[in-house]
Motif scaffolding. Structure first.
Motif, PDB file in Angstrom:
ATOM      1  N   CYS A 210       6.014 -10.894   8.752  1.00  0.00           N
ATOM      2  CA  CYS A 210       6.623 -10.200   7.844  1.00  0.00           C
ATOM      3  C   CYS A 210       8.073 -10.809   7.641  1.00  0.00           C
ATOM      4  N   ASP A 211       8.997 -10.098   6.865  1.00  0.00           N
ATOM      5  CA  ASP A 211      10.286 -10.856   6.663  1.00  0.00           C
ATOM      6  C   ASP A 211      10.900 -10.287   7.839  1.00  0.00           C
TER       7      ASP A 211
ATOM      8  N   ASP B  23      13.131  -5.819   4.677  1.00  0.00           N
ATOM      9  CA  ASP B  23      12.253  -4.757   4.382  1.00  0.00           C
ATOM     10  C   ASP B  23      11.627  -4.488   5.700  1.00  0.00           C
ATOM     11  N   LYS B  24      10.972  -5.346   6.398  1.00  0.00           N
ATOM     12  CA  LYS B  24      10.214  -5.175   7.514  1.00  0.00           C
ATOM     13  C   LYS B  24      11.362  -5.355   8.852  1.00  0.00           C
TER      14      LYS B  24
ATOM     15  N   ASN C 141       1.863 -14.050   4.353  1.00  0.00           N
ATOM     16  CA  ASN C 141       1.641 -13.518   3.136  1.00  0.00           C
ATOM     17  C   ASN C 141       2.643 -14.104   2.170  1.00  0.00           C
TER      18      ASN C 141
ATOM     19  N   ARG D  75       5.479 -12.052   1.579  1.00  0.00           N
ATOM     20  CA  ARG D  75       6.499 -11.719   2.482  1.00  0.00           C
ATOM     21  C   ARG D  75       7.107 -12.904   3.113  1.00  0.00           C
TER      22      ARG D  75
ATOM     23  N   ASP E  92      11.384 -13.376   2.828  1.00  0.00           N
ATOM     24  CA  ASP E  92      12.033 -13.739   3.938  1.00  0.00           C
ATOM     25  C   ASP E  92      13.174 -14.754   3.684  1.00  0.00           C
TER      26      ASP E  92
ATOM     27  N   ASP F 153       8.931  -5.536  -0.122  1.00  0.00           N
ATOM     28  CA  ASP F 153       7.400  -5.964   0.221  1.00  0.00           C
ATOM     29  C   ASP F 153       6.779  -4.802  -0.476  1.00  0.00           C
TER      30      ASP F 153
END
Length: 261
Positions: free
Chosen positions: A156-157, A166-167, A193, A196, A200, A240
């Motif tokens: 994820c980012d 986001d994450k 993903n 994502r 990122d 996301d």
């Protein structure tokens, strides 16, 4: 090439509607899919796990993603995560993963075979996840019996200095390092993903760069397609939010050409 669909992302939002969800799975069943990416919230369905198990087609394979349950728990428990420097938070994340392992047993029992091909795990929490803590958690997970499923670290980012993530989990390079440092009989790899990775790096080029990193390291475990929008009234700015291909949302960076690259 095997195609799996993230079934939970197309289930109608709002109150539990068995008729609407049945229609979704009937539609997916008609597509000739290899299987589905199925969420784990702590159970396999937010409302009725038995209902969900009844919707899965006998020939499907399953990739179980633990991200929805991870995000749910982070809302109430900031230290929760496999990459947490707080031992209590890391222990609670391992307990959650034990429940996910038990769900793998239930899924395979439903299919009468080892249908779960992969289990996606994540380098939570935010802020300041630890590569070393994540490697320790992965080693513990790799010692468990996952009935043939591969542990997939889904990127994820990563955290950004300006806080506009986001994450906000580990960088891909740190996740790769953690996988390489981990040990155990269960195989481990990394998955991506598209959206994502794009958010990122704030670029449609980043997914290709991330694929190259994983292929060079022999850790490429698969790719999920969802899009990303620099700005959009519904899908947001670098969020996301599972934006679709640009054919359905022109603002999405995920064009058919980008997907084919």
């Amino acid at each position: 090439m095997k195609v799996l669909v993230a079934a939970y992302a197309v289930v109608p939002p709002g109150n539990f509607d068995t008729q609407a969800e049945t229609a979704v799975y009937d539609g997916l069943g008609a597509l000739g899919l290899a299987g589905v990416e199925q969420p784990f919230f702590g159970t396999l369905h937010r409302h009725d796990e038995g209902f969900l198990l009844g919707q899965l087609r006998p020939g499907w394979d399953v990739v179980l993603t633990t991200l929805p349950g991870t995000m749910d728990r982070m809302k109430e428990d900031a230290a929760f995560g496999l990459a947490s420097t707080d031992e209590g938070g890391r222990s609670r994340a391992l307990k959650f993963m034990e429940a996910a392992r038990n769900a793998v047993d239930r899924l395979n029992a439903r299919f009468g075979r080892r249908a779960v091909r992969g289990v996606e795990v994540h380098s939570a929490p935010r802020p300041a996840p630890s590569r070393d803590a994540f490697a320790r958690s992965l080693s513990e997970l790799r010692d468990w019996d996952w009935q043939g499923a591969t542990l997939l670290v889904e990127h994820c980012d990563a955290a950004r200095a300006d806080g506009a993530h986001d994450k906000g989990f580990l960088r891909l390079e740190d996740e790769v390092s953690a996988v390489c440092a981990s040990t155990g009989p269960t195989p481990a790899a990394c998955s991506l993903n598209w959206g994502r990775s794009a958010l990122d790096g704030r670029s449609a080029r980043t997914p290709l760069d991330h694929i190259a990193v994983l292929k060079d390291g022999g850790l490429y475990g698969g790719l999920v397609f969802s899009g990303a929008t620099p700005a959009h009234p519904e899908y947001g700015a670098w969020r996301d939010s599972h934006a679709p291909f640009s054919t359905a949302c022109p603002a999405s960076l995920l064009t058919p050409e980008a997907g084919a690259a």
